[in-house]
Structures are given as structure tokens and as C-alpha cells.
Design a protein around this motif. Structure first.
Motif, PDB file in Angstrom:
ATOM      1  N   LEU A 279      -8.789   9.051  -4.258  1.00 47.01           N
ATOM      2  CA  LEU A 279      -9.001   8.182  -3.087  1.00 47.01           C
ATOM      3  C   LEU A 279     -10.364   7.508  -3.153  1.00 47.01           C
TER       4      LEU A 279
ATOM      5  N   TYR B  32      -1.631   9.520   6.194  1.00 42.08           N
ATOM      6  CA  TYR B  32      -0.921   8.294   6.611  1.00 42.08           C
ATOM      7  C   TYR B  32      -1.803   7.075   6.343  1.00 42.08           C
ATOM      8  N   THR B  33      -3.058   7.166   6.791  1.00 38.43           N
ATOM      9  CA  THR B  33      -3.972   6.033   6.603  1.00 38.43           C
ATOM     10  C   THR B  33      -4.215   5.759   5.129  1.00 38.43           C
ATOM     11  N   LYS B  34      -4.320   6.848   4.356  1.00 42.55           N
ATOM     12  CA  LYS B  34      -4.609   6.679   2.936  1.00 42.55           C
ATOM     13  C   LYS B  34      -3.366   6.320   2.126  1.00 42.55           C
ATOM     14  N   GLY B  35      -2.240   6.262   2.790  1.00 47.51           N
ATOM     15  CA  GLY B  35      -1.012   5.847   2.103  1.00 47.51           C
ATOM     16  C   GLY B  35      -0.500   6.876   1.114  1.00 47.51           C
ATOM     17  N   VAL B  36      -0.653   8.152   1.463  1.00 49.25           N
ATOM     18  CA  VAL B  36      -0.187   9.205   0.552  1.00 49.25           C
ATOM     19  C   VAL B  36       1.087   9.842   1.129  1.00 49.25           C
ATOM     20  N   PRO B  37       2.236   9.624   0.502  1.00 47.96           N
ATOM     21  CA  PRO B  37       3.465  10.276   0.978  1.00 47.96           C
ATOM     22  C   PRO B  37       3.345  11.789   0.822  1.00 47.96           C
TER      23      PRO B  37
ATOM     24  N   ASN C 174      -6.828  11.475   6.320  1.00 45.81           N
ATOM     25  CA  ASN C 174      -5.579  11.148   7.000  1.00 45.81           C
ATOM     26  C   ASN C 174      -4.601  10.586   5.963  1.00 45.81           C
TER      27      ASN C 174
ATOM     28  N   MET D 265      10.446   1.326   0.119  1.00 40.89           N
ATOM     29  CA  MET D 265       8.983   1.346   0.018  1.00 40.89           C
ATOM     30  C   MET D 265       8.545   1.454  -1.441  1.00 40.89           C
ATOM     31  N   PRO D 266       7.506   0.737  -1.808  1.00 38.71           N
ATOM     32  CA  PRO D 266       7.010   0.864  -3.191  1.00 38.71           C
ATOM     33  C   PRO D 266       6.441   2.257  -3.435  1.00 38.71           C
ATOM     34  N   LYS D 267       6.473   2.657  -4.704  1.00 33.76           N
ATOM     35  CA  LYS D 267       5.943   3.975  -5.069  1.00 33.76           C
ATOM     36  C   LYS D 267       4.421   3.965  -4.951  1.00 33.76           C
ATOM     37  N   ARG D 268       3.875   5.012  -4.374  1.00 33.20           N
ATOM     38  CA  ARG D 268       2.428   5.098  -4.202  1.00 33.20           C
ATOM     39  C   ARG D 268       1.778   5.801  -5.392  1.00 33.20           C
ATOM     40  N   ARG D 269       0.451   5.781  -5.390  1.00 29.61           N
ATOM     41  CA  ARG D 269      -0.255   6.348  -6.545  1.00 29.61           C
ATOM     42  C   ARG D 269      -0.122   7.863  -6.603  1.00 29.61           C
TER      43      ARG D 269
END
Lengths: 331, 552
Positions: A331, A51-56, A49, A1-5
Motif C-alpha cells: 500500500l 475498503y478505502t484501500k481497495g483490498v478485497p 481501511n 469488478m477488475p482484479k485488484r493488486r
């Protein structure tokens, strides 16, 4: 998975907890609920959320160090206590149960710490007076006076907090009832550093969200561990870091006063309810932790409502907490 | 095996198979058939062209059907079956004048071949289509009672001349019902009794079902029972239709449209029989097909239900599906910002949506810009609508003289050509995206919220696609699907959603109803974004990638 912000690391607080997966699920639920308590926080109060916001996210779990797999099984304290008294939350949190082991201070310094720490919490927790004949107990139940607890519960909470603080701050060896030993502070430091490193692999910016006794672990790692990764924002909720005796034990060697962990941390947001008994008499930190490089603690007051004003999901419901977390995660 | 070349797509279509491929590959395949016809390829027989036209119409690719039928007519002359497909396609793209003139001409030709069984059979069909055109004119303008009477007369004449053609009979019955409604219950002289007619149609269709079960027959039986006031029986026949594996989405949508437009049903108030049947269909679509569909006329009723009776709305409209009342709210909200893309003659070919220009790129300014696929609007991509011919409508715009405003393109801000599904690249190329400004669009037109963060993958990760299905009915459908994967560059997103034709250029929402991607294609055998092999997937291009490209 690519690194998130961004990535978040959660650090839980006092007492036994549900199993790690369940605890994480409950924390995420608490943060993501929409309009959780409209009578306290006016809608719109949209949840976040992750998960929805793409935050690991990672949960730094350490309750097993003290309680092994004796997990909390009643999760009702995490849910909305509609029509339930705060007593139910305390019971569900097993805060009324005695501490598994009573600390045995070795040095006068340790002895003094325990005495003062317990005194500090005691001053915030008031024993419930016996109900006079002829008074309807239900009438008192609505009063929701913070800290007003039955004597046995009050004692149990103080002892449990004291035990966890003592073993952590003095890096005591703790032997669990199954015989496993931990050097508590070293173990808790190692676990959090590992989680921070794992989170740093997943997100560019780290945000630490810590509660109660977990805030001591978070501050200690960010201030005192050389291998701690950089953290963008530290959020402390219902933290006992204002208690002088705690501060002394977390102070970096050679310093006269505690300071902002500026080498690792860009921003520290401390959210408190003045009636949260675990915060002690001094829930604000800006005056306790010396600013460094222009960085200082941002203290924010937010209602935890109800009688037991320390509940994590109540802090997660807060408008200001959510606004600050949104800001921290960009966000 | 899913075809991957235009030649293979053309081969499937000619053999009567509909390949599940991207819209533009399908268009290329259809174009090859057109080219073969125009070049006079000897090998191409009329049956192959008929097969292709039939499959394309069945799947709502009306403009491709028209292209094939038109090419045949131009090169080889009149073929009654292909011409019928062309008229059907014209009606479905609301080009009623052209459809009427073509059907009238076809009737004249067919009448000259009374000895030919195909011409004789299609003659009936063309006459029925004239009835359908008249009916559609009335639906488009309910003051046009002449068209209603015309529709009734035409359907009735066909049915009485061949009672086994219950399709004409049931439409005559539906039109008669509307006439009775308009005249306060007083029937026109010399027309058959309404109930007698309904009973006869029901007998015919029940008999037909015994020998040859068929979704159209189930729908007809349900409608006949509705006309007779036997709602429980109407429901039973509807359930037979819903449980038939042969029932297509097109058939279900057609019956749904009939219940809504002709029987005046409202799925949010199931007290009336047509509403009850519609609520059953809405529940079925939400649960089984993971989609909810709204048409503009439903919006006031749904808004009222949201304000007064959320639980009733949930029960009647959504059933036990994964959609929530919030989904409906978001769909209503998206309705204002999701546009239907058509060409200059009104063929609805895709979807697009409004976003804040500044969110994409500061120099675009705060006003709205319109995003769609490059294979929908482009001056260079094959079969896309050229910029000068592209028009966009928003279904909740206030109609002017009965027509929605068709916004032309005033400026193309950005375009990036489409790439094959599952094709990974590191350079933010092949985004299949065109961004335009629309002429005369108000500066405060509502825009969708976008996000540059894609959800974390997991069993609960969802994607919602909202687009304009093709066809005559103005509508917007929302599909619920599982988020399958994201590529390493966060450029492509895969999700499993049964999207309709016309979804190209649709916004793909996350669970917070922020646009996270631009829908671009779907394949039964899409290459996986991570690892080897293929799977069934739809693909969107992430808003993050488009934004990064614009800002690079």
C-alpha cells in the motif's frame, strides 16, 4: 469488478464467534481504527481501511462447525476495553463457558496429545490465588498479570482449545448438538481452500491473516493441501503452532521436522506476545519450521497488553502488525 | 432530456434553460451562440442572447457570459441588459477596472434614453454596480476607505431615489456599518440615521415578501435584522431563505460572502450575530449540500479552533453532517496544494493540484508537478486556456504587495484530450489530463498524496472533491459524495457529488485523503459504467490510469 493488486483472507480463532458478517465487520474495525490505544502504541498509528484501500477480503468462518448458530452476541471484547478489566474480555468472548463436547481420545497417541497439549497451556495459565483477608481486590486488579485467571475459567479455556485442536488435528468426526456431522480437518481445509480460491479471483496477491487456532488451519492448508492457491504472505497472530504436539500432527508425511510451506507461500510473518497463553511456552517459530529455498519465518514480538493477552483486536492495533500488513499489501 | 450536442446546449441556453452538461460541452454551446452573433444570424434575437447570458451568470460561467455579451456589442452594438451581465461577470472575476469603465460608459448611454423603460431600469442597476465595484475594492484592500465611502454614497443615492430597490439599500446599510466601525461610531454628517434606514429597508422588504416571496428578499430581511441587533429575527429570515426551494447556491454564497466580508462574521465563533448566521449556513451546506467551504481569511481561526476546541468547531461548522474534524484538517492541508487555474487576465476557470513528479513517472523527478484537465489547460482543446496564457495561484501562498503569485507554465509534460462522459476504452486514451511544471514554484512546495488503488464499491464508499468554485471570493470547497462505480479498466470513477463550476481538474480523494482521481465532468444523465442506462454522476479519471499511461 477488475482484479485488484491484493486480497486478504482472514481465519478466525478459538471459541464461538459472532455471525460471519458481524465478525468480519469487527475484524475490519479492529484493523482500521486510528490510534486505538495511544498509551500502548504511540500515535501516529493509522488504521488500514481495506475498503478505502481497495483490498478485497474474505473471512474463512468455521466456528459454526463446533457451535452451529449459537453465535457470540456480546461484542464488547472487540472494542477498546477502556476502564474494563481483561476479565470482561474473557467473559465477552465466552471463553469461561465450558467446551460443548469433551474430546474422547481413541488411541494412546491421541490420549498423549491431549495430556501434553493441556499441560502446555496449563503452564501458561496461572490460577488466580484467593485474595487474602484485608487485601483490597481492586489493588490486585491493576496488576494485570498475564495468565492469572480464576481456576474455572482457566479450565474452560484449556478444554476448549484442546477440543478444537483435537478434532481438527486428528480429523475427528464431530457431531454438533443439532445432529450435523463434520469430519473436522477435511471440512476446515475445504472451507479455507474455497475462500483462498475465491480471493484469488479478486486479487493478484493473496495475504492470509490468521489468529489463534485459525493459524493451525492456515498452516495445514498452505503446507499440506495440493490444491491450495499461491499465497504471498501468511501472517499468524497469537499462534499455538510453537507447541510441539501441534507441530507433530501438522508435519508433512515423511519429514522429521516441520518446514516452511514454500511451495505455496512466499513469506510468513509470525506476531506474538510472549505472555499470550495460547502461544504456549514457545511463541517463536523460526527455529521450529525449517527454512526452505531461503525462506524462513519472521518472528515479531508485539504487545497484546492487558491480562488476557490473546485478544485479536489488540493484535490488530499493533504498530508492527499494521506495518507488516501494509507491506504485504504493497500500500 | 440532457442535451448531448453543442447545438442542443445552445438551444437550451437561448431558451433560458441551463443544461447540466460537462464544462466543455457547455463552452461549445456558448461558442455556437457567439458564432451566430458574429455571423449576423437573423434568427438570433436579443432576448435569446440575454437568456443565455443570464443563465450562464446564474451558474457562475462568467467567461462564457462575457464572450456572448462582447460578441453582441461588437456585432450589433450596445444592449443594456447584455452589458449589465457583462459587467456583473467582470466583477465576479475580479476585473474591477474593466467593469468600472464599462459600467460608466453604460450609464452614459442609458442616460440618453430616458424614455425607454429597459434603459431606465438598467441605469439604476449600472449605478448600483458601481457601488458594488467600490465595495469590492474595499474588500480587496481594507485600507482603501475612499472606496468604502464611495460605495456607501453610490448605494445610498440609488436607494433614496428608488426605495423599492432594497438591494441598494441593504448594501448601503452594510457599508455604513463598516464606516461606523472604522470611525469609532461617529457618523458622517448628512447621512440618514443607521437604525432608521435599517427599519425602513426591513419594512419594504417584508412588504415585498408578502406579495412576492424571494430568496434575495429573505436574505435582505435577515441582514436588516442583523443591522438592528435583532439576531433571533435575522436567524428566522435566514431559515426562511434556507428552506426556500428557489434559493440557489449562488444566492446562498453571496449572502455568506456579505456576512463574512462586510459584517466580519466568523462561523467558528458564533457569539457574534454575523458569526451565528454564518455557522447556520455552514451547517446547512455541510448537511444538505454535502460541502464545506473555506476562504483563506478563515484559516487561522479554524487552525486555532482545531487546536483548542475541536468539539466547538464540529458543532458550529459541521453540524450533524458526515464531515469530521479530520475532513477540515485535510481541507486545510489540501488548501496548500490545490491551485486555482486562470487565464492571463485573471479569470478563474478551473482547479488543479500538485503531486510528486516521481510518483507519476520516475523521470519527472521528486519535485512537484501540476495536474489539471486538458479542457482547462491545452493548446489544442477548444476553449481551454493555451499553455502560454495559463496561470496558477495557491490561496495560502504569501501575498506579495497584496497579490498572490501567479505561476506560469514552464513545461508541458503530458496531455491527453477529454472524452465524453462514460466513454469506456481499453487503451488508456482520453484521460482529460494535462501535467505541467510551474515556473518558479519552490521545489519543496507541498504535494498531495496519491494512490493507485481505488476503493471497493459499497454503501459506505466515499469520494471527496476539493476545488475552487468560480467567482470573486478566493475559496476552496470540499464536497462529500457517494462512490457509484468504477469501470473494468479502472480508468473512470463515477461518484455523486454536487460539484460547483470551476471544479474541473479537482483532486478526488478517498476516505484516507489520498488522491485517487482527477475530476473531469458531471452529467445529469451520464451513461453507466456497467450495464445499460444513465444516471446522475460526476466522473473522474483514476490516478492509476494516468500513472499506467505515463509508465507504459
Amino acid at each position: 469488478m477488475p482484479k485488484r493488486r491484493s486480497a486478504v483472507v482472514f481465519v478466525h480463532g478459538l471459541a464461538k464467534k459472532p455471525p460471519p458478517d458481524k465478525l468480519l465487520e469487527l475484524w475490519l474495525m479492529g484493523i482500521s481504527r486510528d490510534n486505538p490505544r495511544p498509551d500502548v502504541f504511540a500515535p501516529p498509528n493509522k488504521g488500514i481501511n481495506l475498503y478505502t484501500k481497495g483490498v478485497p477480503h474474505e473471512l474463512n468462518y468455521y466456528a459454526d462447525v463446533f457451535y452451529a448458530d449459537d453465535y457470540e452476541t456480546d461484542f464488547s471484547s472487540y472494542f477498546e476495553a477502556e476502564g474494563r478489566g481483561a476479565d470482561a474480555e474473557i467473559l465477552a468472548d465466552k471463553l469461561d463457558e465450558p467446551a460443548p463436547v469433551a474430546p474422547i481420545p481413541v488411541t494412546p497417541e491421541e490420549q498423549a496429545f491431549l495430556a501434553r497439549f493441556e499441560a502446555e497451556l496449563s503452564s501458561q495459565l496461572i490460577t488466580e490465588p484467593p485474595v487474602a483477608p484485608g487485601i483490597n481486590p481492586a489493588a490486585l486488579a491493576g496488576a494485570e498479570i498475564a495468565g492469572l485467571l480464576p481456576a474455572a475459567w482457566r479450565e474452560a479455556i484449556i478444554k476448549k482449545a484442546a477440543m478444537e485442536a483435537y478434532y481438527f488435528l486428528f480429523d475427528k468426526e464431530y457431531t454438533r448438538k443439532d445432529g450435523v456431522n463434520f469430519q473436522v480437518r477435511s471440512e476446515l481445509r475445504r472451507r479455507l481452500v474455497d475462500k483462498l480460491k475465491a480471493a484469488a479471483e479478486k486479487g493478484e496477491k493473496l495475504v492470509v491473516v490468521s489468529h489463534s487456532m485459525g493459524t493451525m488451519v492456515a498452516y495445514d492448508v498452505l503446507r499440506n493441501c495440493a490444491d491450495c492457491p499461491k499465497v504471498e504472505t501468511l501472517i499468524t497472530l497469537g499462534s499455538p503452532l510453537g507447541i510441539k504436539e501441534v507441530q507433530v500432527e501438522l508435519r508433512a508425511p515423511g519429514l522429521q521436522k516441520n518446514d516452511f510451506p514454500a511451495a505455496t507461500t512466499s513469506r510468513w510473518i509470525n506476531i506474538y506476545d510472549p505472555l499470550d497463553p495460547i502461544c504456549g511456552a514457545d511463541p517463536k517459530f523460526a527455529n521450529d519450521f525449517e527454512p526452505v529455498d531461503g525462506k524462513s519465518v519472521e518472528d515479531i514480538k508485539e504487545s497484546n497488553w492487558s491480562k488476557w493477552r490473546h485478544t485479536i483486536t489488540h493484535y490488530f492495533a499493533g504498530l508492527q502488525f499494521r506495518a507488516k500488513l501494509t507491506e504485504a499489501l504493497d500500500l | 432530456m440532457t442535451p448531448t450536442t453543442a447545438q442542443a446546449v445552445a438551444h437550451d441556453l437561448k431558451a433560458g434553460r441551463f443544461p447540466v452538461v460537462s464544462d466543455w460541452l457547455l463552452a461549445k454551446g456558448a461558442q455556437l451562440i457567439v458564432d451566430e452573433i458574429q455571423q449576423g444570424a437573423v434568427a438570433l434575437g436579443v432576448q435569446q442572447a440575454r437568456n443565455a447570458a443570464a443563465r450562464l451568470n446564474d451558474n457562475c460561467y462568467f467567461e462564457l457570459t462575457r464572450a456572448i455579451a462582447k460578441a453582441w456589442y461588437g456585432r450589433k452594438g450596445f444592449d443594456p441588459v447584455l452589458q449589465k451581465r457583462r459587467v456583473q461577470a467582470l466583477i465576479n472575476t475580479t476585473l474591477l477596472d474593466e467593469a468600472q469603465s464599462m459600467a460608466t460608459e453604460a450609464i452614459a448611454v442609458c442616460e440618453k434614453h430616458p424614455g425607454d423603460i429597459v434603459y431606465r431600469r438598467e441605469l439604476l442597476e449600472f449605478r448600483g454596480l458601481l457601488g458594488r465595484i467600490a465595495k469590492q475594492r474595499y474588500v480587496n484592500n481594507t485600507d482603501d476607505l475612499d472606496s468604502l465611502v464611495d460605495a456607501t454614497n453610490r448605494y445610498l443615492a440609488q436607494y433614496l431615489s428608488a426605495p423599492e430597490s432594497y438591494w441598494h439599500g441593504i448594501n448601503a446599510l452594510a457599508c455604513l456599518n463598516l464606516e461606523l466601525h472604522q470611525s469609532g461610531g461617529i457618523p458622517r454628517p448628512a447621512l440618514p440615521d443607521f437604525n432608521d434606514l435599517a427599519r425602513k429597508i426591513l419594512e419594504t422588504v417584508v412588504e415585498s415578501c408578502r406579495s412576492k416571496p424571494d430568496p434575495w428578499a429573505y436574505a435582505t430581511a435577515s441582514e436588516a435584522c442583523l443591522a438592528l441587533g435583532r439576531c433571533d429575527d435575522a436567524e428566522l429570515w435566514l431559515y426562511r431563505m434556507l428552506s426556500s426551494k428557489d434559493t440557489t447556491r449562488f444566492q446562498l454564497d453571496s449572502y455568506s460572502r456579505q456576512l463574512r466580508e462586510i459584517w466580519r462574521g466568523d462561523p467558528t465563533s458564533p457569539v457574534v450575530c454575523a458569526g451565528r448566521l454564518l455557522s447556520i449556513i455552514a451547517n446547512f451546506c455541510a448537511q444538505r449540500q454535502a460541502r464545506i467551504t473555506l476562504v483563506p481569511s478563515q484559516v487561522p481561526a479554524i487552525q486555532a479552533a482545531l487546536a483548542n476546541d475541536e468539539r466547538g468547531l464540529e458543532k458550529n461548522f459541521l453540524g450533524e453532517s458526515s464531515f469530521s474534524v479530520d475532513s477540515i484538517r485535510s481541507l486545510l492541508s489540501a488548501f496548500r496544494s490545490v491551485g486555482c487555474v486562470m487565464n492571463d487576465i485573471g479569470e478563474r476557470l478551473g482547479t488543479g493540484f500538485l503531486l510528486s513528479g516521481a510518483w507519476l513517472k520516475p523521470v519527472y523527478g521528486a519535485g512537484p508537478v501540476f495536474l489539471t484537465n486538458a479542457h482547462v489547460i491545452s493548446d489544442t482543446v477548444t476553449n481551454a486556456i493555451p499553455t502560454g496564457k495559463a496561470r496558477v495561484t495557491f490561496e495560502l501562498d504569501t501575498p506579495v504587495a497584496g497579490n498572490l503569485t501567479r505561476y506560469a507554465v514552464s513545461e508541458v509534460l503530458f496531455t491527453s484530450e477529454p472524452g465524453p462522459v462514460g466513454a469506456r476504452n481499453d487503451e488508456l486514451k482520453m484521460l482529460d489530463c494535462t501535467i505541467v511544471r510551474l515556473r518558479d514554484l519552490p521545489g519543496d512546495a507541498p504535494v498531495l498524496q496519491a494512490t493507485r488503488d481505488l476503493p471497493l464499491l459499497g454503501p459506505k464508499a466515499r469520494a471527496f472533491v476539493a476545488g475552487h468554485p468560480r467567482g470573486a471570493g478566493l475559496q476552496i470547497a470540499l464536497h462529500d459524495s457517494l462512490l457509484l462505480d468504477i469501470d473494468d479498466q479502472e480508468r473512470l470513477v463515477h461518484y455523486r457529488t454536487p460539484t460547483d463550476p470551476g471544479s474541473s481538474g479537482s483532486p478526488v480523494f478517498n476516505a484516507d485523503w489520498e488522491v485517487m482521481a482527477l475530476h473531469h465532468a458531471g452529467l445529469a444523465e451520464a451513461p453507466r459504467l456497467n450495464g445499460e442506462g444513465t444516471y446522475e454522476a460526476n466522473e473522474g479519471v483514476s490516478m492509476s490510469a494516468i500513472r499506467r499511461r505515463l509508465r507504459s
